[in-house]
Design a protein around this motif. Structure first.
Motif, PDB file in Angstrom:
ATOM      1  N   ARG A 148      23.071  49.993  -2.356  1.00  0.00           N
ATOM      2  CA  ARG A 148      22.343  48.881  -2.960  1.00  0.00           C
ATOM      3  C   ARG A 148      21.239  49.457  -3.849  1.00  0.00           C
ATOM      4  O   ARG A 148      20.415  50.237  -3.398  1.00  0.00           O
ATOM      5  CB  ARG A 148      21.757  47.953  -1.902  1.00  0.00           C
ATOM      6  CG  ARG A 148      20.933  46.833  -2.494  1.00  0.00           C
ATOM      7  CD  ARG A 148      20.324  45.919  -1.454  1.00  0.00           C
ATOM      8  NE  ARG A 148      21.286  44.914  -0.991  1.00  0.00           N
ATOM      9  CZ  ARG A 148      21.822  44.896   0.203  1.00  0.00           C
ATOM     10  NH1 ARG A 148      21.495  45.829   1.082  1.00  0.00           N
ATOM     11  NH2 ARG A 148      22.682  43.961   0.559  1.00  0.00           N
ATOM     12  N   ALA A 149      21.251  49.037  -5.110  1.00  0.00           N
ATOM     13  CA  ALA A 149      20.314  49.578  -6.085  1.00  0.00           C
ATOM     14  C   ALA A 149      19.461  48.468  -6.657  1.00  0.00           C
ATOM     15  O   ALA A 149      19.844  47.291  -6.662  1.00  0.00           O
ATOM     16  CB  ALA A 149      21.062  50.291  -7.215  1.00  0.00           C
ATOM     17  N   ALA A 271      27.653  59.148  -1.689  1.00  0.00           N
ATOM     18  CA  ALA A 271      26.690  58.050  -1.758  1.00  0.00           C
ATOM     19  C   ALA A 271      25.259  58.594  -1.789  1.00  0.00           C
ATOM     20  O   ALA A 271      24.407  58.066  -2.520  1.00  0.00           O
ATOM     21  CB  ALA A 271      26.873  57.116  -0.570  1.00  0.00           C
ATOM     22  N   GLU A 272      24.974  59.653  -1.018  1.00  0.00           N
ATOM     23  CA  GLU A 272      23.646  60.253  -1.056  1.00  0.00           C
ATOM     24  C   GLU A 272      23.352  60.864  -2.424  1.00  0.00           C
ATOM     25  O   GLU A 272      22.217  60.782  -2.921  1.00  0.00           O
ATOM     26  CB  GLU A 272      23.534  61.309   0.039  1.00  0.00           C
ATOM     27  CG  GLU A 272      23.578  60.730   1.459  1.00  0.00           C
ATOM     28  CD  GLU A 272      23.613  61.810   2.519  1.00  0.00           C
ATOM     29  OE1 GLU A 272      23.780  62.998   2.126  1.00  0.00           O
ATOM     30  OE2 GLU A 272      23.480  61.480   3.711  1.00  0.00           O
ATOM     31  N   HIS A 284      15.054  52.167  -7.217  1.00  0.00           N
ATOM     32  CA  HIS A 284      15.107  52.242  -5.757  1.00  0.00           C
ATOM     33  C   HIS A 284      16.535  51.962  -5.296  1.00  0.00           C
ATOM     34  O   HIS A 284      17.161  50.981  -5.719  1.00  0.00           O
ATOM     35  CB  HIS A 284      14.143  51.235  -5.134  1.00  0.00           C
ATOM     36  CG  HIS A 284      14.213  51.201  -3.647  1.00  0.00           C
ATOM     37  ND1 HIS A 284      13.728  52.218  -2.842  1.00  0.00           N
ATOM     38  CD2 HIS A 284      14.735  50.261  -2.797  1.00  0.00           C
ATOM     39  CE1 HIS A 284      13.942  51.923  -1.577  1.00  0.00           C
ATOM     40  NE2 HIS A 284      14.543  50.745  -1.522  1.00  0.00           N
ATOM     41  N   ALA A 285      17.057  52.825  -4.449  1.00  0.00           N
ATOM     42  CA  ALA A 285      18.431  52.688  -3.966  1.00  0.00           C
ATOM     43  C   ALA A 285      18.485  53.155  -2.524  1.00  0.00           C
ATOM     44  O   ALA A 285      17.698  54.000  -2.086  1.00  0.00           O
ATOM     45  CB  ALA A 285      19.402  53.490  -4.825  1.00  0.00           C
ATOM     46  N   SER A 286      19.448  52.607  -1.797  1.00  0.00           N
ATOM     47  CA  SER A 286      19.650  52.973  -0.396  1.00  0.00           C
ATOM     48  C   SER A 286      21.089  52.678  -0.015  1.00  0.00           C
ATOM     49  O   SER A 286      21.733  51.786  -0.591  1.00  0.00           O
ATOM     50  CB  SER A 286      18.688  52.209   0.521  1.00  0.00           C
ATOM     51  OG  SER A 286      18.912  50.807   0.412  1.00  0.00           O
ATOM     52  N   ILE A 287      21.582  53.431   0.953  1.00  0.00           N
ATOM     53  CA  ILE A 287      22.937  53.225   1.461  1.00  0.00           C
ATOM     54  C   ILE A 287      22.891  52.126   2.520  1.00  0.00           C
ATOM     55  O   ILE A 287      22.049  52.149   3.422  1.00  0.00           O
ATOM     56  CB  ILE A 287      23.495  54.527   2.062  1.00  0.00           C
ATOM     57  CG1 ILE A 287      23.446  55.649   1.023  1.00  0.00           C
ATOM     58  CG2 ILE A 287      24.915  54.326   2.550  1.00  0.00           C
ATOM     59  CD1 ILE A 287      23.875  56.985   1.568  1.00  0.00           C
ATOM     60  N   VAL A 288      23.781  51.157   2.403  1.00  0.00           N
ATOM     61  CA  VAL A 288      23.782  50.042   3.343  1.00  0.00           C
ATOM     62  C   VAL A 288      24.316  50.516   4.687  1.00  0.00           C
ATOM     63  O   VAL A 288      25.189  51.391   4.765  1.00  0.00           O
ATOM     64  CB  VAL A 288      24.618  48.870   2.801  1.00  0.00           C
ATOM     65  CG1 VAL A 288      24.110  48.398   1.464  1.00  0.00           C
ATOM     66  CG2 VAL A 288      26.087  49.276   2.668  1.00  0.00           C
ATOM     67  N   ASP A 289      23.766  49.962   5.758  1.00  0.00           N
ATOM     68  CA  ASP A 289      24.230  50.298   7.098  1.00  0.00           C
ATOM     69  C   ASP A 289      25.358  49.352   7.509  1.00  0.00           C
ATOM     70  O   ASP A 289      25.875  48.575   6.699  1.00  0.00           O
ATOM     71  CB  ASP A 289      23.069  50.251   8.085  1.00  0.00           C
ATOM     72  CG  ASP A 289      22.336  48.905   8.064  1.00  0.00           C
ATOM     73  OD1 ASP A 289      22.896  47.926   7.546  1.00  0.00           O
ATOM     74  OD2 ASP A 289      21.192  48.844   8.562  1.00  0.00           O
TER      75      ASP A 289
END
Length: 325
Positions: A148-149, A271-272, A284-289
């Motif tokens: 998610r970005a 993804a990382e 800002h971005a993060s991998i969804v759980d």
């Protein structure tokens, strides 16, 4: 100077990296086969009916045949050749229109039962399972991870900053060695629940002026939700990893878990890397759980309807309790 600033925003990205090889006269093997088949069919019609039909009738038969063959071989629509587009359309028309959730498949009716129309088909979801780390196991093989970005105010940056952003984004695109999907997902927002919470908590405020302001804000949210179609937007990046060809027999069953774990580790690393590239862009971005991935799938399957409340995960028990006052 104006032209120079525009040139700074140009980044060359290899296009059509999976373009098929050309065989003859800048034509692919598929195009040559379609044109050759059309020519052979037109020649056969001419030899078989040349002495039996007049020339205008023969031309009226052969000319549309040649035109259709040339259109299928040379035409394109939305980046897809017409022959593949026709094949996909034919496959779509043959599919079942009604689908039901049945893992074992739709059983045929007994011999004594007459069925009007066609039976529904089995619904095959593209995602087979969601791992605890959020990696999606695909039904057709392989794994996928969702990032998610956020967004960046590109127009507010200077020309040098814009050129740097374009360069970093181009570097990420050039570094890709696997399929990546960039998805902009818009979904409706209902502010009535938020307005209800604000209205309920307004009475607990110490200052009457704050209470009045909170109730007015709740009324504004309620009116906004009733008079406008509110949408929220998610920017999602889906990275994939396709498993290698599966060995047959017992070896496939013995190595299935290890192969899935290896694929999940590879797609997590990709993804990382995507998150690091986006952070370099100031996004800002993060991998969804796992829970976020489940919510994304629920919203994707029913984009125009609100998300069900209280959906339990597969390992969670479903209980029904009454609220006590």
């Amino acid at each position: 100077m104006r032209h120079a600033s525009r040139e700074q925003l140009v980044a060359k990205i290899p296009a059509d990296v999976e373009m098929p090889d050309k065989l003859f006269a800048n034509l692919t093997v598929r195009q040559v086969a379609i044109l050759a088949g059309t020519g052979v069919l037109a020649a056969w019609v001419y030899l078989m009916a040349g002495d039996r039909l007049p020339v205008p009738v023969l031309v009226a038969i052969v000319l549309p045949m040649i035109a259709c063959g040339c259109a299928l071989a040379l035409g394109r629509r939305d980046g897809l050749s017409l022959d593949r587009l026709v094949l996909h359309a034919f496959t779509h028309l043959r599919r079942d229109r009604k689908l039901v959730s049945a893992e074992e498949g739709v059983l045929p009716p007994p011999a004594w039962c007459r069925v009007r129309g066609r039976l529904p088909g089995a619904l095959r979801l593209p995602v087979r399972a969601i791992r605890e780390d959020g990696v999606l196991e695909l039904a057709e093989g392989g794994t996928a991870a969702v990032v998610r970005a956020g967004t960046v105010a590109f127009g507010l940056r200077t020309s040098e900053e814009q050129a740097a952003l374009v360069g970093v984004f181009a570097g990420w695109l050039n570094s890709l060695d696997s399929p990546v999907q960039i998805l902009l997902q818009a979904r409706p927002v209902d502010l009535s629940a938020l307005a209800g919470v604000i209205n309920d908590e307004a009475g607990n405020l110490a200052d009457p002026a704050l209470e009045q302001a909170a109730r007015r804000h709740a009324e504004f949210l309620t009116d906004l939700s009733a008079t406008r179609d509110l949408l929220t937007r998610d920017v999602l990046i889906v990275v994939r990893h396709q498993d290698a060809e599966q060995p047959p027999g017992w070896a496939r069953r013995a190595r299935r878990t290890a192969r899935r774990d290896s694929s999940a580790a590879i797609v997590t690393r990709r993804a990382e890397e995507t998150v690091r590239f986006l952070l370099g862009l100031g996004v800002h971005a993060s991998i969804v759980d796992a829970d976020q991935a489940r919510d994304l799938l629920v919203r994707s399957l029913s984009p125009r309807h609100p998300e069900p409340v209280g959906v339990a995960r597969p390992e969670e028990p479903i209980t029904l309790g009454e609220e006590t006052r």
